[in-house]
Design an enzyme around this catalytic site. Structure first.
Site, short mmCIF file in Angstrom:
data_model
loop_
_atom_site.label_atom_id
_atom_site.label_comp_id
_atom_site.label_asym_id
_atom_site.label_seq_id
_atom_site.Cartn_x
_atom_site.Cartn_y
_atom_site.Cartn_z
N SER A 73 29.16 40.50 42.92
CA SER A 73 30.37 40.49 42.08
C SER A 73 31.14 41.79 42.22
O SER A 73 32.14 41.99 41.54
CB SER A 73 29.98 40.26 40.61
N HIS B 98 64.48 17.17 18.92
CA HIS B 98 64.43 16.21 20.04
C HIS B 98 65.41 16.60 21.16
O HIS B 98 65.89 15.74 21.90
CB HIS B 98 64.76 14.79 19.58
N SER C 101 69.48 31.66 46.16
CA SER C 101 68.90 30.60 47.00
C SER C 101 69.14 30.98 48.45
O SER C 101 70.15 31.57 48.79
CB SER C 101 69.58 29.28 46.67
N LYS D 154 74.23 29.82 44.22
CA LYS D 154 73.21 29.74 43.18
C LYS D 154 72.68 31.07 42.64
O LYS D 154 72.55 32.04 43.37
CB LYS D 154 72.02 28.91 43.68
N GLU E 38 61.13 30.82 35.20
CA GLU E 38 60.30 29.72 35.72
C GLU E 38 58.88 30.19 36.02
O GLU E 38 57.91 29.49 35.76
CB GLU E 38 60.94 29.14 36.98
N TYR F 96 20.40 35.44 28.90
CA TYR F 96 21.31 35.67 30.02
C TYR F 96 21.10 34.63 31.12
O TYR F 96 19.98 34.24 31.42
CB TYR F 96 21.09 37.08 30.61
N GLN G 295 28.28 35.60 35.11
CA GLN G 295 29.01 36.47 36.03
C GLN G 295 30.41 35.89 36.30
O GLN G 295 31.33 36.60 36.65
CB GLN G 295 28.23 36.62 37.34
N1 ARG Z 1 26.77 41.12 37.97
C1 ARG Z 1 26.07 40.59 36.85
C2 ARG Z 1 27.02 39.89 35.87
O1 ARG Z 1 28.17 40.05 36.02
C3 ARG Z 1 25.35 41.68 36.13
C4 ARG Z 1 24.14 41.25 35.39
C5 ARG Z 1 23.12 40.78 36.33
N2 ARG Z 1 21.87 40.57 35.72
C6 ARG Z 1 20.90 39.89 36.33
N3 ARG Z 1 19.79 39.79 35.71
N4 ARG Z 1 21.08 39.37 37.50
O2 ARG Z 1 26.63 39.18 34.99
#
Ligand code: ARG
Length: 457
Positions: free
Chosen positions: A22, A155, A276, A282, A289, A316, A321
């Protein structure tokens, strides 16, 4: 070798790095990660879990990393998986073995929860500032065009005349609620998660309140399982950005309609419109938009995170992530949108005459004719029917209600008297609506006064 490589006999498959990692997006939390680690190390030292000298070395190493990152000298490598591991690895390179003590009594699970909370606190304040500026812009526009009259719609059909300032202040109310939502949600961001460990807390004698104090959190989270799995605060910000975006999109839509040659109620400034490539005549409202269009991704980010979370067992899970890219995108998008939107609005020209033209046709004062009769004692339902007939008569004779002679009025009901034309004049229609929150100039002046007071705070 990975920091967690001890248990493994083989390197992870190459393709896994990209999928599992990540760092490409969580690197933007580098500062929060470093500050959080420094606070954690101070706590470890205060509690005699690491030595004073060790803490000093760790802190110096972390500060060096901060400099390296800010100078663009730090190498973000997908092999390090995420920002937490990248920094820890570099720390060990700089300070040696002692760097390995930093992660004592901590898990990446509570670490990432800390980083994201700190990061969102910072960004939430930024969004609040930008919203405040938009609010001020709206009040200025209302103030400058206080007595401009325009058709009000239901409306998207002409309904009753209103003040343009009243219309603009309606958006002020919406964005003000968004600002209040943002402030309220900040309280839930502002709770310190570190110390929850991987999921169950820790056997070390840590001091979570000390860490909270160091990092400016007024309180700490109460349940370690909740702490590492909760993403409500992220979803809330996804929702608030969605709401802001929806509100901007509605006004953007009105601006798009108003700037057509059919309406011509407003003209966008050249600096906030585009041309445009084929049609030389235009001038397009691309900015409005895009503001409208960007709601798509912002709503999408909200649906994305809600869906990620819906089936997750405690505590967790790596799924979470996936919480980051969406909210980062929504933050970036809402910030630039708010900035540009405000500029586009305050530079826009209001075409008072064309708005007035929109009032002349369409029997926009028909309700007032009915009210005229009702105030003289006729039940409103009967008055409504009579005015309906009057409108048909006007259409057949190509007249406006205000152009009718007293005899013509009287032909429909005897209660009409000489004051009718004055009573149904556009100015009366607008300024007669003195009910609290109505469109009269008095009401608008009060709204502007209240808004100015609110914005001073
Ligand atoms: N990159 C992970 C996240 O964003 C960090 C936590 C990772 N923890 C784990 N036990 N793999 O959630």
């Amino acid at each position: 070798m990975k920091l967690w490589g001890g248990r493994f006999n083989k390197e992870a498959a190459k393709i896994l790095e990209k999928f599992n990692g990540s760092i490409n997006f969580d690197k933007r939390m580098y500062e929060e990660d470093i500050k959080g680690s420094i606070a954690h190390s101070k706590m470890l030292s205060k509690q005699n879990i690491i030595g004073k000298e060790e803490q000093i070395k760790i802190e110096a190493g972390l500060l060096q990393i901060l400099n390296e990152i800010e100078a663009g000298k730090f190498i973000f490598d997908i092999k390090d998986e995420d920002i937490h591991m990248a920094i820890e690895k570099r720390l060990i390179e700089i300070v040696g073995e002692v760097g390995g003590k930093l992660h004592t009594a901590r898990s990446r699970n509570d670490q990432v929860a800390l980083d994201i909370r700190m990061y969102l606190k910072k960004e939430s304040v930024e969004i609040e500032k930008l919203l405040g500026r938009l609010l001020k812009g709206l009040v200025d526009i209302a103030d400058k065009n206080k007595d401009v009259i325009m058709p009000g719609y239901t409306h998207l059909q002409r309904a009753q005349p209103i003040l343009f300032s009243h219309h603009i202040l309606a958006y002020y109310e919406m964005f003000k609620r968004d600002l209040e939502r943002l402030k309220d949600s900040y309280k839930r961001l502002d709770v310190m998660p570190l110390g929850a460990g991987a999921l169950a807390g820790t056997t070390y004698d840590i001091d979570r309140h000390f860490v909270a104090g160091e990092l400016g959190f007024p309180e700490v989270t109460k349940n370690s399982l909740d702490t590492v799995s909760d993403r409500d605060f992220i979803i809330e910000l996804n929702f608030i950005t969605s709401m802001i975006s929806m509100h901007m999109s509605r006004l953007a839509e009105e601006i798009i309609i108003w700037s057509t040659s059919e309406f011509s109620f407003v003209s966008l400034d050249d600096s906030y419109s585009t041309g445009s490539s084929i049609m030389p005549q235009k001038k397009n409202p691309d900015i409005a938009e895009l503001i409208r269009g960007k709601t798509g991704r912002i709503f999408g980010n909200l649906m994305g995170i809600l869906t990620v979370m819906k089936g997750l067992p405690l505590a967790y899970n790596k799924d979470t992530q996936e919480d980051k890219e969406g909210i980062f995108d929504s933050i970036d998008t809402i910030k630039i949108s708010l900035m540009i939107f405000k500029e586009m609005l305050i530079t826009m020209k209001v075409n008072k005459k064309n708005m007035m033209k929109g009032i002349e046709n369409g029997f926009i004062n028909a309700t007032d004719v009915a009210d005229y009769l009702a105030k003289k004692g006729l039940p409103f339902r009967d008055a409504h029917r009579i005015v309906g007939e009057l409108v048909v008569y006007c259409e057949m004779n190509k007249k406006r209600l205000s152009e009718l002679k007293l005899e013509e009025f009287k032909g429909f009901n005897d209660l009409f008297e000489g004051d009718v034309n004055k009573k149904i004049s556009i100015e009366e229609c607008v300024n007669g609506r003195k009910s609290y929150g109505g469109t009269s100039i008095e009401s608008v002046e009060k709204q502007i006064k209240d808004a100015k007071e609110f914005l001073k705070k």
